[in-house]
Write a protein that holds these residues in place. Structure first.
Motif, short mmCIF file in Angstrom:
data_model
loop_
_atom_site.label_atom_id
_atom_site.label_comp_id
_atom_site.label_asym_id
_atom_site.label_seq_id
_atom_site.Cartn_x
_atom_site.Cartn_y
_atom_site.Cartn_z
N PRO A 100 0.83 -1.22 0.00
CA PRO A 100 0.00 0.00 0.00
C PRO A 100 0.86 1.26 0.00
O PRO A 100 1.94 1.30 0.61
CB PRO A 100 -0.80 -0.12 1.30
N ASP A 101 0.38 2.28 -0.69
CA ASP A 101 1.13 3.53 -0.79
C ASP A 101 0.15 4.64 -1.15
O ASP A 101 -0.87 4.39 -1.81
CB ASP A 101 2.21 3.41 -1.87
N PRO A 102 0.41 5.88 -0.74
CA PRO A 102 -0.48 6.99 -1.12
C PRO A 102 -0.69 7.12 -2.63
O PRO A 102 -1.74 7.63 -3.06
CB PRO A 102 0.25 8.22 -0.56
N VAL A 103 0.25 6.64 -3.43
CA VAL A 103 0.10 6.74 -4.88
C VAL A 103 -1.11 5.93 -5.36
O VAL A 103 -1.65 6.19 -6.44
CB VAL A 103 1.38 6.27 -5.60
N ASP A 104 -1.56 4.97 -4.56
CA ASP A 104 -2.69 4.14 -4.95
C ASP A 104 -3.97 4.97 -5.14
O ASP A 104 -4.92 4.52 -5.78
CB ASP A 104 -2.95 3.05 -3.91
N ALA A 105 -4.00 6.18 -4.57
CA ALA A 105 -5.17 7.04 -4.69
C ALA A 105 -5.19 7.84 -5.99
O ALA A 105 -6.20 8.47 -6.32
CB ALA A 105 -5.24 8.00 -3.49
N LEU A 122 -7.62 -7.31 -3.65
CA LEU A 122 -6.36 -6.60 -3.41
C LEU A 122 -5.90 -6.81 -1.97
O LEU A 122 -6.66 -6.60 -1.03
CB LEU A 122 -6.53 -5.11 -3.70
N ARG A 123 -4.63 -7.22 -1.84
CA ARG A 123 -4.03 -7.45 -0.53
C ARG A 123 -2.72 -6.66 -0.45
O ARG A 123 -2.13 -6.30 -1.45
CB ARG A 123 -3.71 -8.94 -0.33
N GLY A 124 -2.24 -6.43 0.75
CA GLY A 124 -0.98 -5.73 0.93
C GLY A 124 0.21 -6.69 0.90
O GLY A 124 0.04 -7.91 0.96
N ILE A 125 1.41 -6.11 0.78
CA ILE A 125 2.65 -6.87 0.94
C ILE A 125 3.45 -6.17 2.03
O ILE A 125 3.60 -4.95 2.02
CB ILE A 125 3.49 -6.91 -0.35
N THR A 126 3.99 -6.95 2.95
CA THR A 126 4.83 -6.39 4.00
C THR A 126 6.26 -6.90 3.83
O THR A 126 6.50 -7.94 3.21
CB THR A 126 4.32 -6.78 5.39
N PRO A 144 12.55 0.60 -1.44
CA PRO A 144 12.15 1.88 -2.05
C PRO A 144 13.33 2.58 -2.72
O PRO A 144 14.49 2.27 -2.46
CB PRO A 144 11.64 2.68 -0.85
N GLY A 145 13.00 3.51 -3.59
CA GLY A 145 14.03 4.29 -4.28
C GLY A 145 13.67 4.51 -5.73
O GLY A 145 13.72 5.63 -6.23
N HIS A 146 13.29 3.44 -6.41
CA HIS A 146 12.73 3.60 -7.77
C HIS A 146 11.33 4.18 -7.63
O HIS A 146 10.97 5.13 -8.33
CB HIS A 146 12.71 2.25 -8.48
N THR A 147 10.56 3.59 -6.75
CA THR A 147 9.28 4.15 -6.29
C THR A 147 9.21 3.94 -4.78
O THR A 147 9.96 3.16 -4.22
CB THR A 147 8.07 3.46 -6.96
N ASP A 148 8.26 4.60 -4.14
CA ASP A 148 8.14 4.49 -2.69
C ASP A 148 7.54 3.15 -2.25
O ASP A 148 7.64 2.79 -1.08
CB ASP A 148 7.28 5.63 -2.14
N ASP A 149 6.88 2.44 -3.17
CA ASP A 149 6.21 1.18 -2.81
C ASP A 149 6.95 -0.05 -3.34
O ASP A 149 6.41 -1.15 -3.33
CB ASP A 149 4.77 1.17 -3.33
N HIS A 150 8.19 0.11 -3.77
CA HIS A 150 8.87 -0.95 -4.51
C HIS A 150 9.21 -2.15 -3.63
O HIS A 150 9.73 -2.01 -2.54
CB HIS A 150 10.15 -0.41 -5.14
#
Length: 316
Positions: A100-105, A122-126, A144-150
């Motif tokens: 999950p990430d704010p970009v999902d909105a 849809l499920r999360g990954i930890t 993270p680094g390429h994107t915040d949710d990578h």
């Protein structure tokens, strides 16, 4: 490039058939498992009907019951909606996993995940979450680094017990370098990847990295090369900022360099206008990191007003 490639027992790369300047030969999607239920990492961009034909061919009557997404970019998640509408390819209980990430909105991301949300799939990954299919285990690694949710995945199996594969998503490519959103976190993720000492890399784009040169796996050498590449870029930029800027607008220069000048000097081989924009983005990341490290500072040029970068100890 072969559209379907067997990597190891129970691991097949299916090419997304979406080649381009940023996707190289296309997005690499990976099918894991040997039985009736398989696991898929990434889905291509969803715009290539032939990709789904390749996926069916690869599955040979088996179906996907889990889809793992490395990150939110459309060339990795764009195929989700179509896959969930293909009962001959996915099981009725197929779940989609994404950090999950704010970009999902964002509207475009929401649209690409719409069916997963609508069907409550849809499920999360930890970080460190484990996924198993047959005798293959995938351990999620937050990178993270390429994107915040990578997310990347460490892949192990009894079938190749001496091997540790690393599915890198877009953090490390099979050829060339990648786009970065946060350079500080990206470097930390690269070092984390290096610590896993992988025997092979399964990248989001480009060829698989395997084999070794002496005792050091090529996979390790590639990650070390990525780290050195970024360090080299930083040294190049510092050396450039140490010099005298050109006598060109904006004036006065206040000892500073324009972003376009830094980019042209550090990436002289790039001529594609779209890729130049990406190179400017990378150059800005390095400049901003130098500012955050108190090695450089922004100065404002006039006539016209524009951002300039200079070493912090450089006199005006």
């Amino acid at each position: 490039v072969a559209p379907i490639k067997r990597i190891a027992q129970g691991i097949v790369r299916v090419l997304g058939l979406n080649p381009g300047p940023f996707t190289l030969d296309g997005t690499n999607t990976y099918v894991f498992g040997n039985g009736e239920r398989r696991l898929l990492v990434d889905t291509g961009d969803g715009e290539q009907p032939e990709y789904f034909d390749l996926l069916k061919q690869c599955l040979g009557g088996s179906r996907i019951d889990r889809i793992l997404l490395t990150h939110w970019h459309g060339d990795h998640i764009g195929g989700v909606n179509r896959l969930l509408a293909m009962p001959e390819v996915v099981t009725p209980d197929c779940a989609v996993f994404k950090r999950p990430d704010p970009v999902d909105a964002r509207d475009d991301v929401r649209a690409m995940l719409a069916q997963a949300v609508l069907q409550n799939r849809l499920r999360g990954i930890t970080d460190s979450q484990l996924f198993a299919v047959d005798d293959i285990q995938l351990q999620a690694v937050f990178t993270p680094g390429h994107t915040d949710d990578h997310m990347a995945f460490i892949v192990t199996s009894d079938s190749f017990a001496e091997e540790r594969l690393l599915l890198t998503g877009d953090l490390v490519l099979g050829r060339g370098t990648t786009i970065v959103s946060d350079l500080q976190r990206y470097m930390e993720s690269l070092k984390m990847m290096l610590d896993t000492r992988p025997s092979a890399l399964l990248p989001g784009h480009g060829p698989i990295i395997s084999g070794s040169n002496g005792e050091t796996p090529n996979a390790v050498r590639v990650i070390e090369g990525y780290i050195e590449h970024r360090n080299l870029r930083e040294r190049q930029i510092v050396a450039m900022l140490s010099g005298e800027p050109p006598e060109a607008p904006p004036m006065p220069r206040n000892g500073g360099w324009r972003l376009e000048e830094v980019t042209a000097a550090v990436y002289p081989e790039i001529t594609d206008p779209k890729v130049i924009l990406a190179a400017q983005h990378n150059a800005r990341l390095h400049l901003d990191k130098l500012v955050s490290d108190d090695k450089a500072e922004k100065r404002l040029g006039t006539e016209p007003a524009v951002e300039l970068w200079a070493l912090r100890d450089r006199q005006i």
